[in-house]
Design a protein around this motif. Sequence first.
Motif, PDB file in Angstrom:
ATOM      1  N   ARG A   1     -17.996 -74.636  37.441  1.00  8.03           N
ATOM      2  CA  ARG A   1     -17.101 -73.801  36.640  1.00  8.03           C
ATOM      3  C   ARG A   1     -17.002 -74.168  35.175  1.00  8.03           C
ATOM      4  O   ARG A   1     -16.296 -73.501  34.433  1.00  8.03           O
ATOM      5  N   TRP A   2     -17.675 -75.228  34.705  1.00  6.57           N
ATOM      6  CA  TRP A   2     -17.636 -75.434  33.261  1.00  6.57           C
ATOM      7  C   TRP A   2     -18.781 -74.656  32.602  1.00  6.57           C
ATOM      8  O   TRP A   2     -19.858 -74.460  33.185  1.00  6.57           O
ATOM      9  N   SER A   3     -18.507 -74.202  31.364  1.00  6.56           N
ATOM     10  CA  SER A   3     -19.521 -73.563  30.527  1.00  6.56           C
ATOM     11  C   SER A   3     -19.509 -74.234  29.163  1.00  6.56           C
ATOM     12  O   SER A   3     -18.460 -74.635  28.664  1.00  6.56           O
ATOM     13  N   LYS A   4     -20.694 -74.339  28.571  1.00  2.06           N
ATOM     14  CA  LYS A   4     -20.833 -74.917  27.235  1.00  2.06           C
ATOM     15  C   LYS A   4     -21.607 -73.903  26.408  1.00  2.06           C
ATOM     16  O   LYS A   4     -22.709 -73.503  26.796  1.00  2.06           O
ATOM     17  N   LEU A   5     -21.015 -73.466  25.286  1.00  2.00           N
ATOM     18  CA  LEU A   5     -21.609 -72.380  24.507  1.00  2.00           C
ATOM     19  C   LEU A   5     -22.404 -72.931  23.317  1.00  2.00           C
ATOM     20  O   LEU A   5     -22.061 -73.955  22.734  1.00  2.00           O
ATOM     21  N   GLY A   6     -23.474 -72.218  22.961  1.00  4.01           N
ATOM     22  CA  GLY A   6     -24.245 -72.530  21.758  1.00  4.01           C
ATOM     23  C   GLY A   6     -24.973 -73.862  21.793  1.00  4.01           C
ATOM     24  O   GLY A   6     -25.075 -74.533  20.761  1.00  4.01           O
ATOM     25  N   THR A   7     -25.497 -74.251  22.947  1.00  7.38           N
ATOM     26  CA  THR A   7     -26.245 -75.517  23.018  1.00  7.38           C
ATOM     27  C   THR A   7     -27.621 -75.354  22.380  1.00  7.38           C
ATOM     28  O   THR A   7     -28.175 -74.256  22.319  1.00  7.38           O
ATOM     29  N   SER A   8     -28.173 -76.466  21.867  1.00 10.05           N
ATOM     30  CA  SER A   8     -29.456 -76.442  21.146  1.00 10.05           C
ATOM     31  C   SER A   8     -30.486 -77.301  21.863  1.00 10.05           C
ATOM     32  O   SER A   8     -30.227 -78.479  22.136  1.00 10.05           O
ATOM     33  N   TRP A   9     -31.647 -76.714  22.115  1.00  9.25           N
ATOM     34  CA  TRP A   9     -32.714 -77.375  22.862  1.00  9.25           C
ATOM     35  C   TRP A   9     -34.046 -77.162  22.157  1.00  9.25           C
ATOM     36  O   TRP A   9     -34.203 -76.243  21.360  1.00  9.25           O
ATOM     37  N   ARG A  10     -35.014 -77.984  22.482  1.00 16.26           N
ATOM     38  CA  ARG A  10     -36.414 -77.729  22.139  1.00 16.26           C
ATOM     39  C   ARG A  10     -37.239 -77.922  23.389  1.00 16.26           C
ATOM     40  O   ARG A  10     -37.027 -78.882  24.148  1.00 16.26           O
ATOM     41  N   GLY A  11     -38.177 -76.997  23.600  1.00 18.68           N
ATOM     42  CA  GLY A  11     -39.007 -77.122  24.771  1.00 18.68           C
ATOM     43  C   GLY A  11     -40.200 -76.189  24.723  1.00 18.68           C
ATOM     44  O   GLY A  11     -40.392 -75.439  23.760  1.00 18.68           O
ATOM     45  N   VAL A  12     -40.986 -76.251  25.764  1.00 14.69           N
ATOM     46  CA  VAL A  12     -42.179 -75.414  25.899  1.00 14.69           C
ATOM     47  C   VAL A  12     -41.842 -74.269  26.849  1.00 14.69           C
ATOM     48  O   VAL A  12     -41.328 -74.502  27.959  1.00 14.69           O
ATOM     49  N   ALA A  13     -42.105 -73.052  26.410  1.00 16.10           N
ATOM     50  CA  ALA A  13     -41.801 -71.884  27.237  1.00 16.10           C
ATOM     51  C   ALA A  13     -42.665 -71.883  28.495  1.00 16.10           C
ATOM     52  O   ALA A  13     -43.846 -72.250  28.458  1.00 16.10           O
ATOM     53  N   LEU A  14     -42.081 -71.441  29.598  1.00 13.13           N
ATOM     54  CA  LEU A  14     -42.873 -71.298  30.824  1.00 13.13           C
ATOM     55  C   LEU A  14     -43.976 -70.271  30.630  1.00 13.13           C
ATOM     56  O   LEU A  14     -45.040 -70.359  31.262  1.00 13.13           O
ATOM     57  N   ASP A  15     -43.764 -69.305  29.725  1.00 11.51           N
ATOM     58  CA  ASP A  15     -44.843 -68.345  29.418  1.00 11.51           C
ATOM     59  C   ASP A  15     -46.089 -69.079  28.936  1.00 11.51           C
ATOM     60  O   ASP A  15     -47.209 -68.703  29.288  1.00 11.51           O
ATOM     61  N   THR A  16     -45.900 -70.104  28.126  1.00 14.34           N
ATOM     62  CA  THR A  16     -47.034 -70.889  27.621  1.00 14.34           C
ATOM     63  C   THR A  16     -47.713 -71.643  28.758  1.00 14.34           C
ATOM     64  O   THR A  16     -48.947 -71.653  28.872  1.00 14.34           O
ATOM     65  N   LEU A  17     -46.932 -72.256  29.619  1.00 12.35           N
ATOM     66  CA  LEU A  17     -47.502 -73.066  30.697  1.00 12.35           C
ATOM     67  C   LEU A  17     -48.210 -72.211  31.745  1.00 12.35           C
ATOM     68  O   LEU A  17     -49.144 -72.665  32.400  1.00 12.35           O
TER      69      LEU A  17
END
Length: 197
Positions: free
Chosen positions: A81-97
């Motif tokens: 039930r917790w939500s965290k808004l506007g988080t920032s990530w870097r990663g590789v898209a599954l589309d690429t993989l």
Amino acid sequence: MAQFTRGFGSRRRDADPDLPPGQYLTTDFPVLSAGPTPRIPLSEWSFSIRTETGETARWSWDDFTALPSEEVSTDIHCVTRWSKLGTSWRGVALDTLFEDVETSFDYVMAHSYGGYTTNVPLEDLLDGKAWIAYEFDGEPLDPEHGGPARLLVPHLYFWKSAKWVRGLVMQQHDDPGFWEQNGYHLRGDPWLEERYW
């Protein structure tokens, strides 16, 4: 008996249009794990995708981080039930993989270091919907949050964003993973409150 970290028991509600029903807003980043935290040296880390033919695409850490990456700003929602808004990530898209992966199967089982599994329809991983994330807030992803790399599927409840992910295996049917075998919903859309079956 499995060990559960803090956060599994919180039950509060906020009235906020950015929150899915039944969720409350947190500025913290609760750590929820069932079992000990795997510590994977980058020299031993690998990620793979295996198809129904047995063909396997595999990346070492150097191979993986040499792929084009994306910055992702998104909200995340935990089934507890917790939500965290506007988080920032870097990663590789599954589309690429998945660019050079050929499969006729429509479902995926994600496997993690430590033995965790979760099932996800392939259509929930493609078309810009999911990443293998390795940074959070501009820093390498902490092991407590799934580092060195985790699956990030932010439009589904966060148990689908498998920590310490090590591979995806294509499957013909939507066979359940760890939490799904223990009563969690097969898909887990937070806006539909698909928490449990």
